[in-house]
Design a protein around this motif. Sequence first.
Motif, short mmCIF file in Angstrom:
data_model
loop_
_atom_site.label_atom_id
_atom_site.label_comp_id
_atom_site.label_asym_id
_atom_site.label_seq_id
_atom_site.Cartn_x
_atom_site.Cartn_y
_atom_site.Cartn_z
N ILE A 93 0.87 -1.17 0.00
CA ILE A 93 0.00 0.00 0.00
C ILE A 93 0.90 1.22 0.00
O ILE A 93 1.82 1.32 0.82
CB ILE A 93 -0.94 0.02 1.22
N VAL A 94 0.64 2.14 -0.91
CA VAL A 94 1.47 3.34 -1.05
C VAL A 94 0.68 4.55 -0.58
O VAL A 94 -0.19 5.05 -1.30
CB VAL A 94 1.91 3.55 -2.52
N PRO A 95 0.92 5.02 0.65
CA PRO A 95 0.29 6.28 1.07
C PRO A 95 0.89 7.44 0.28
O PRO A 95 2.11 7.55 0.13
CB PRO A 95 0.65 6.39 2.56
N LEU A 96 0.03 8.28 -0.24
CA LEU A 96 0.49 9.38 -1.10
C LEU A 96 -0.16 10.68 -0.65
O LEU A 96 -1.39 10.84 -0.74
CB LEU A 96 0.13 9.10 -2.56
N GLU A 97 0.65 11.59 -0.15
CA GLU A 97 0.14 12.91 0.20
C GLU A 97 -0.32 13.62 -1.07
O GLU A 97 0.33 13.54 -2.11
CB GLU A 97 1.23 13.72 0.89
N CYS A 98 -1.46 14.29 -0.98
CA CYS A 98 -1.99 15.00 -2.15
C CYS A 98 -1.23 16.30 -2.35
O CYS A 98 -1.75 17.42 -2.13
CB CYS A 98 -3.49 15.25 -1.98
N GLY A 105 -2.73 -0.99 -3.64
CA GLY A 105 -3.36 0.27 -4.02
C GLY A 105 -2.58 1.47 -3.54
O GLY A 105 -1.67 1.38 -2.71
N ILE A 106 -2.95 2.62 -4.07
CA ILE A 106 -2.38 3.90 -3.66
C ILE A 106 -3.42 4.61 -2.81
O ILE A 106 -4.58 4.77 -3.22
CB ILE A 106 -2.00 4.75 -4.89
N LEU A 107 -3.01 5.01 -1.62
CA LEU A 107 -3.92 5.63 -0.66
C LEU A 107 -3.65 7.13 -0.59
O LEU A 107 -2.57 7.54 -0.15
CB LEU A 107 -3.72 4.99 0.72
N ARG A 123 -7.13 18.62 -5.18
CA ARG A 123 -8.03 17.98 -6.15
C ARG A 123 -7.29 17.67 -7.45
O ARG A 123 -7.51 16.61 -8.05
CB ARG A 123 -9.23 18.89 -6.42
N GLU A 124 -6.40 18.55 -7.87
CA GLU A 124 -5.65 18.31 -9.11
C GLU A 124 -4.70 17.13 -8.96
O GLU A 124 -4.60 16.28 -9.85
CB GLU A 124 -4.87 19.56 -9.50
N VAL A 125 -3.99 17.06 -7.82
CA VAL A 125 -3.07 15.95 -7.61
C VAL A 125 -3.82 14.63 -7.56
O VAL A 125 -3.41 13.64 -8.18
CB VAL A 125 -2.26 16.16 -6.31
N LEU A 126 -4.94 14.59 -6.84
CA LEU A 126 -5.73 13.35 -6.76
C LEU A 126 -6.25 12.95 -8.14
O LEU A 126 -6.22 11.76 -8.50
CB LEU A 126 -6.89 13.54 -5.79
N ALA A 127 -6.68 13.92 -8.93
CA ALA A 127 -7.17 13.61 -10.28
C ALA A 127 -6.05 13.03 -11.15
O ALA A 127 -6.28 12.09 -11.92
CB ALA A 127 -7.75 14.86 -10.92
N ARG A 128 -4.84 13.56 -11.00
CA ARG A 128 -3.71 13.05 -11.80
C ARG A 128 -3.34 11.64 -11.36
O ARG A 128 -2.97 10.80 -12.20
CB ARG A 128 -2.51 13.98 -11.66
N VAL A 129 -3.40 11.36 -10.07
CA VAL A 129 -3.09 10.01 -9.59
C VAL A 129 -4.11 9.02 -10.14
O VAL A 129 -3.74 7.93 -10.61
CB VAL A 129 -3.08 9.99 -8.05
N VAL A 130 -5.39 9.36 -10.11
CA VAL A 130 -6.43 8.48 -10.63
C VAL A 130 -6.26 8.28 -12.12
O VAL A 130 -6.43 7.18 -12.65
CB VAL A 130 -7.82 9.03 -10.30
N GLN A 131 -5.90 9.35 -12.82
CA GLN A 131 -5.69 9.25 -14.27
C GLN A 131 -4.53 8.30 -14.58
O GLN A 131 -4.59 7.54 -15.55
CB GLN A 131 -5.40 10.64 -14.84
N ALA A 132 -3.48 8.33 -13.76
CA ALA A 132 -2.30 7.51 -14.03
C ALA A 132 -2.46 6.06 -13.58
O ALA A 132 -1.99 5.14 -14.25
CB ALA A 132 -1.08 8.13 -13.35
N GLY A 144 -5.59 4.62 -12.17
CA GLY A 144 -6.92 4.04 -12.32
C GLY A 144 -7.43 3.33 -11.09
O GLY A 144 -7.42 3.87 -9.98
N ASP A 145 -7.85 2.08 -11.25
CA ASP A 145 -8.47 1.32 -10.17
C ASP A 145 -7.48 0.92 -9.07
O ASP A 145 -7.89 0.39 -8.03
CB ASP A 145 -9.13 0.06 -10.71
N GLN A 146 -6.19 1.15 -9.29
CA GLN A 146 -5.22 0.87 -8.23
C GLN A 146 -5.27 1.91 -7.12
O GLN A 146 -4.67 1.72 -6.06
CB GLN A 146 -3.81 0.81 -8.81
N VAL A 147 -5.97 3.01 -7.33
CA VAL A 147 -6.15 4.03 -6.30
C VAL A 147 -7.35 3.63 -5.44
O VAL A 147 -8.43 3.34 -5.95
CB VAL A 147 -6.38 5.42 -6.92
N PHE A 148 -7.15 3.61 -4.13
CA PHE A 148 -8.25 3.28 -3.23
C PHE A 148 -9.37 4.31 -3.36
O PHE A 148 -9.13 5.50 -3.54
CB PHE A 148 -7.77 3.25 -1.78
#
Length: 356
Positions: free
Chosen positions: A245-250, A280-282, A294-303, A305-309
């Motif tokens: 699990i990869v915790p990722l600060e936004c 997953g990426i948290l 919001r922009e950082v979270l959107a970019r993580v989801v774009q890169a 996808g479903d691997q983001v919690f």
Amino acid sequence: MGAWEDDRQVTDSTMVTAASGQAAEAGRWAGDVEIDDPYGIDDELRYEDGFDPDAEIEPDAEYAATLAPDPATQRRERVGPTGRPMPRFPAPRPAMEHGPAKIIAMCNQKGGVGKTTSTINLGAALAEYGRKVLLVDFDPQGALSVGLGVNPMELDRTVYNLLMERGVTIEDILLKTITPGMDLLPSNIDLSAAEVQLVTEVARESALSRALKPTLSEYDFVIIDCQPSLGLLTVNALTAAHSVIVPLECEFFALRGVALLTETIEKVRERLNPDLDLDGILATMYDARTVHSREVLARVVQAFGDQVFHTVIGRTVRFPETTVAGEPITSYASSSVGAAAYRQLAREVLARCPVA
């Protein structure tokens, strides 16, 4: 004569005085200058009344429940903070039997992204749902131990002794926590020496895996709190783990390091641990009120996808308070937004591995 404020001269004609009848308080701005009062704070509210304008302003309940910029849309369309439909994660039934454990490495080479906080609180939430959890402090700084009320400097034996000394077993260093069903393998600065000493060992990347193997049948989850680097200790954790699990600060700088971490995970999978998966990426420290989050979270989801919690951990002052208290947020502030978020994360983790 004019008065100066904010580098702009205000003439006497633009000042509101009591004599003019336009305001009761002398010296307030008038004309084209607007008074910025987004929170509707009364004029008489002052520091001496207990108001601190720099203090964290708790979001309202609707915002806190969704952690999203548009609560009405969230409720209507059930879209989560990640912009995807939010599944329902039902509360699991308590486990009747325990083991074999799934080993999760909480890993990110950047510090301060919420690894230790997530390890403690995810473990506590899983224990609340009837799972037996073992937390492994694999960081020489001993933050996980401190966060659970243990003074690392007072420990006689730690994970270092388990790795480097023959005859030392997990039972010799195991500590019970205040959370029923959750145990701890503590650490302190001695562990930093292990990274040097392991270099000459045979199969040095598998030292932690060998140490944990005898106790896996007693637990449902083993969560390893990794140090903020990609050194030999982190490689040991990845070699022992079933998933990451990869915790990722936004925040932008945290986003930059994810590519290097995923590359390291791929190398470990190819050369040392073919069963290693990215759970997953948290997203952590998320604040929907800021465009940057919001922009950082959107970019993580774009890169990814479903691997983001789907679960997103918001920023709240409760988390540093729990560190001082030495207990998980699920017990320190059981009804808080942070506790609810980690309980949802626990349900999501269980949904991704239903056998646990």
